[in-house]
Enzyme design. Structure first.
Site, short mmCIF file in Angstrom:
data_model
loop_
_atom_site.label_atom_id
_atom_site.label_comp_id
_atom_site.label_asym_id
_atom_site.label_seq_id
_atom_site.Cartn_x
_atom_site.Cartn_y
_atom_site.Cartn_z
N ARG A 23 0.83 -1.22 0.00
CA ARG A 23 0.00 0.00 0.00
C ARG A 23 0.86 1.26 0.00
NH1 ARG A 23 -3.41 -0.46 5.00
NH2 ARG A 23 -1.47 -1.40 5.70
N ASN A 41 -6.18 -2.71 2.30
CA ASN A 41 -6.16 -4.16 2.37
C ASN A 41 -7.59 -4.65 2.48
OD1 ASN A 41 -3.37 -4.45 2.35
ND2 ASN A 41 -3.19 -4.46 4.57
#
Length: 95
Positions: A23, A41
């Site tokens: 990320r 996520n």
């Protein structure tokens, strides 16, 4: 919004993409491309990214996502183009 800021995409990534800085990698690339949106996520182990901006830069981000950061293993990266909504100002990591 400018005429070039007219694309939106949802990118779903599967593989070894959680716990490897994926990320943060996406955040950095999206900011470099001046894109807005978010990445997060998902409970199933995937990473979802929703992004808006210039289509060329979204395609650049998608290619970077397909490569992934060191330590990751991208098995699949699916991109879905959507109508832009213009509801993002920045790019962020959602928890």
């Amino acid at each position: 919004m400018g005429s070039k800021n007219n694309s939106r995409a949802k990118i779903l990534v599967r593989g070894k993409v959680q716990g490897v800085g994926f990320r943060y990698y996406i955040l950095q690339r999206a900011q470099e491309c001046r894109l807005s949106g978010y990445t997060q996520n998902l409970p199933g182990g995937e990473v979802e990214t929703v992004v808006e901006g210039d289509k060329m830069f979204i395609e650049d981000l998608y290619r970077a996502i397909q490569r992934g950061p060191k330590g990751s293993e991208v098995k699949e990266a699916l991109i879905t183009w959507e109508d832009p909504k213009g509801n993002f100002r920045t790019f962020e990591i959602k928890k």
